[in-house]
Design an enzyme around this catalytic site. Structure first.
Site, PDB file in Angstrom:
ATOM      1  N   GLU A 191       0.832  -1.207   0.000  1.00 31.78           N
ATOM      2  CA  GLU A 191       0.000   0.000   0.000  1.00 31.78           C
ATOM      3  C   GLU A 191       0.870   1.262   0.000  1.00 31.78           C
ATOM      4  O   GLU A 191       0.715   2.155   0.839  1.00 31.78           O
ATOM      5  CB  GLU A 191      -1.000  -0.020   1.167  1.00 31.78           C
ATOM      6  CG  GLU A 191      -1.975  -1.169   1.050  1.00 31.78           C
ATOM      7  CD  GLU A 191      -3.246  -1.046   1.906  1.00 31.78           C
ATOM      8  OE1 GLU A 191      -3.308  -0.180   2.791  1.00 31.78           O
ATOM      9  OE2 GLU A 191      -4.194  -1.827   1.651  1.00 31.78           O
ATOM     10  N   GLU A 313      -4.963  -8.853  -0.284  1.00 31.14           N
ATOM     11  CA  GLU A 313      -5.789  -8.503   0.876  1.00 31.14           C
ATOM     12  C   GLU A 313      -7.232  -8.440   0.408  1.00 31.14           C
ATOM     13  O   GLU A 313      -7.568  -7.639  -0.480  1.00 31.14           O
ATOM     14  CB  GLU A 313      -5.367  -7.170   1.500  1.00 31.14           C
ATOM     15  CG  GLU A 313      -4.029  -7.259   2.201  1.00 31.14           C
ATOM     16  CD  GLU A 313      -3.665  -5.999   2.997  1.00 31.14           C
ATOM     17  OE1 GLU A 313      -4.579  -5.286   3.460  1.00 31.14           O
ATOM     18  OE2 GLU A 313      -2.458  -5.745   3.131  1.00 31.14           O
TER      19      GLU A 313
HETATM   20  O1  AHR Z   1      -5.419  -5.872   6.830  1.00 29.81           O
HETATM   21  C1  AHR Z   1      -5.394  -4.683   7.562  1.00 29.81           C
HETATM   22  C2  AHR Z   1      -4.720  -3.557   6.820  1.00 29.81           C
HETATM   23  O2  AHR Z   1      -5.490  -3.206   5.709  1.00 29.81           O
HETATM   24  C3  AHR Z   1      -3.366  -3.839   6.228  1.00 29.81           C
HETATM   25  O3  AHR Z   1      -2.347  -3.691   7.151  1.00 29.81           O
HETATM   26  C4  AHR Z   1      -3.245  -2.814   5.156  1.00 29.81           C
HETATM   27  O4  AHR Z   1      -2.409  -3.229   4.107  1.00 29.81           O
HETATM   28  C5  AHR Z   1      -4.686  -2.592   4.722  1.00 29.81           C
HETATM   29  O5  AHR Z   1      -4.996  -1.264   4.660  1.00 29.81           O
END
Ligand code: AHR
Length: 512
Positions: A191, A313
């Protein structure tokens, strides 16, 4: 139905009518469901690593070199193919050398992103790679671009994978691991458009090119170099990364979380109404549009599909459980999450020509977990059971299918009522997973199976459904939601299979 283009997944436009229909061409494989689509993500966040996985060797909780046995056994039951670590946002603050050497002398630091708690670094590189060994899965390490150096990243790869004589391999040997590990997946930042440094795509593309140069392949350890990709609808990020750095990457990521309404009011994981049920599933299905559009951009620069799209994710994100640390992202998990998991995994199957890994967030005690712990006790969530039931799809052949779903309408908005995917396992068994997204109506499905050697193969299967939409498991009542044998499929005289699925349920049919 006859003028429908053949596709291997329901289109997201539902049709009116009570019956969902599928023609499955059992003799026409259209690809492979990469087992890594069933991957996981474990971050130093809340009680995921600490308590959830790592209790330490001196704990009263039975453990294997510090890793709790009950959770380990549960996760072993999922055949997890790949595990991403250490973050997440934590990755771009993590300095790996803090997590090696004698544990008692490791640096105690603040986990600034997640709750401001002490991070004692007891779970580091050796502990993570041991966990992967015990799980029999591939490690996916996410490196630090946001606050780390090129040298640090280069040395981490050398430390883990270099067999010859070097300062890093000597350090590894001094830490008790003479032989290098195999590390096939390495992420260059996380990110980086946000918590990983707030970079513009042009800037990150240049940084990516620089950092990845030093992510080296030592000996026969071949690393898949993974560039940080977009958040949900940020198509510009994908465009710029593909334009500027495609030739330097093997994979690009995508993050998308299912948030029922808006981020400021996500709602409770367990205390929700039918509107929230519908909205959550509608939002989960958006994954199809997102993956499709990011793929289109990737196709422009990489028509041969060399570069994988990794959704590293994904999952539901609700308000934290009352009374818990807001920075720990701890939430319960109900049948609603089971439906999100099943429908999302079907979307990944459909896009498996490009989606070759996905990592649900997160494995234990954080967001859409498969396992929840409370002290020395643990429970499996409905999402766990979906991953367990769907294991049969890992590395299986995806079968060609034409599908039309009945619609599920709420307040004038429609989504498909059902979602289906069909694969053939290496043992020749046909596995059809299906779900009924509706909160109230049974689903009727009619399957025509073409290309099967025998039309009278036995049909078995399992069903997951609850006694309420918010049915969930707790350490006090761990078996409230669990799979049961499925008896809702019958063969008709014309060879079709008719399936009746209860409202809000997931099933896997095994044919053959
Ligand atoms: O999964 C929780 C968080 O969500 C992670 O650390 C981040 O990459 C995303 O914003």
């Amino acid at each position: 139905m006859s003028n429908q283009p053949l596709s291997n997944e329901p289109s997201l436009t539902a049709v009116d009518g009570p019956v969902s229909r599928a023609v499955i061409n059992a003799d026409r494989p259209v690809g492979t469901v990469d087992r890594n689509i069933y991957g996981h993500f474990a971050e130093h966040l809340g009680r995921c690593i600490y308590e959830g996985i790592w209790v330490g060797e001196d704990s009263d909780i039975p453990n294997t070199k510090g890793i709790r046995n009950d959770v380990l056994k549960a996760l072993q039951g999922l055949d997890i193919p790949v595990l991403r670590w250490p973050g997440g946002c934590f990755a771009d603050e993590y300095h790996w050398k803090d997590g090696i050497g004698p544990r008692e002398s490791r640096k105690r630091m603040v986990n600034t992103h997640w709750g401001g708690v002490v991070e004692n670094n007891h779970f580091g590189t050796h502990e993570f790679l041991l966990l992967c060994e015990l799980l029999g899965c591939e490690p996916y390490i996410n490196g630090n671009v946001g606050s780390g150096t090129v040298q640090e990243m280069q040395e981490w790869v050398e430390y883990m994978t270099f067999a010859g004589e070097s300062p890093m391999s000597a350090l590894r040997a001094a830490g008790g691991h003479e032989q290098p590990w195999k590390v096939r997946y390495f992420g260059v930042g996380n990110e980086n458009w946000g918590c990983g440094g707030n970079m513009r795509p042009e800037y990150y593309a240049d940084e990516y090119r620089r950092y990845q140069t030093y992510v080296r392949n030592y000996g026969d350890n071949k690393i898949t170099r993974i560039a940080c990709g977009a958040n949900d609808f940020n198509y510009e990020w994908t465009e710029v990364l593909m334009r500027e750095a495609a030739s330097h990457m093997d994979a690009l990521t995508l993050h998308y979380y299912t948030v029922p309404f808006v981020w400021s009011e996500k709602g409770s994981a367990t205390d929700f109404d039918t509107k929230a049920w519908f909205e959550t599933l509608r939002k989960a299905l958006v994954m199809d549009e997102l993956v499709g559009k990011h793929k289109t951009i990737m196709d422009k620069y990489d028509p041969a599909k060399r570069i994988s799209l990794i959704v590293d994710e994904w999952g539901t994100w609700y308000d934290v459980e009352p009374g818990t640390n807001p920075g720990f992202l701890y939430q319960q998990n109900t049948m609603r999450d089971a439906l999100v998991a099943a429908a999302t995994l079907h979307i990944f199957h459909k896009h498996s020509d490009r989606v070759r890994m996905a990592n649900i967030a997160q494995t234990v005690n954080v967001l859409q977990s498969v396992v929840l712990t409370e002290g020395e006790r643990m429970t499996l969530t409905p999402t766990y059971h979906v991953f367990e039931m769907f294991k049969v799809h890992q590395d299986a052949e995806l079968l060609d299918m034409a599908f039309e779903s009945a619609s599920y309408t709420y307040d004038g908005v429609s989504i498909p009522q059902t979602s289906v995917s069909a694969t053939r396992g290496q043992d020749g068994t046909l596995n059809v997973s299906l779900c009924n997204l509706s909160h109230e109506g049974e689903a009727e499905l009619s399957f025509e199976l073409r290309g099967l050697a025998a039309n009278d193969a036995p049909i078995g299967g399992s069903l997951l459904h609850g006694d309420a939409l918010n049915a969930h498991n707790t350490v006090e009542q761990p078996n409230r939601v669990q799979p049961e044998p499925f008896a809702g499929a019958q063969r008709l005289e014309d060879g079709r299979i008719r399936v009746t699925l209860p409202a809000a349920s997931v099933a896997v049919l095994r044919i053959g």
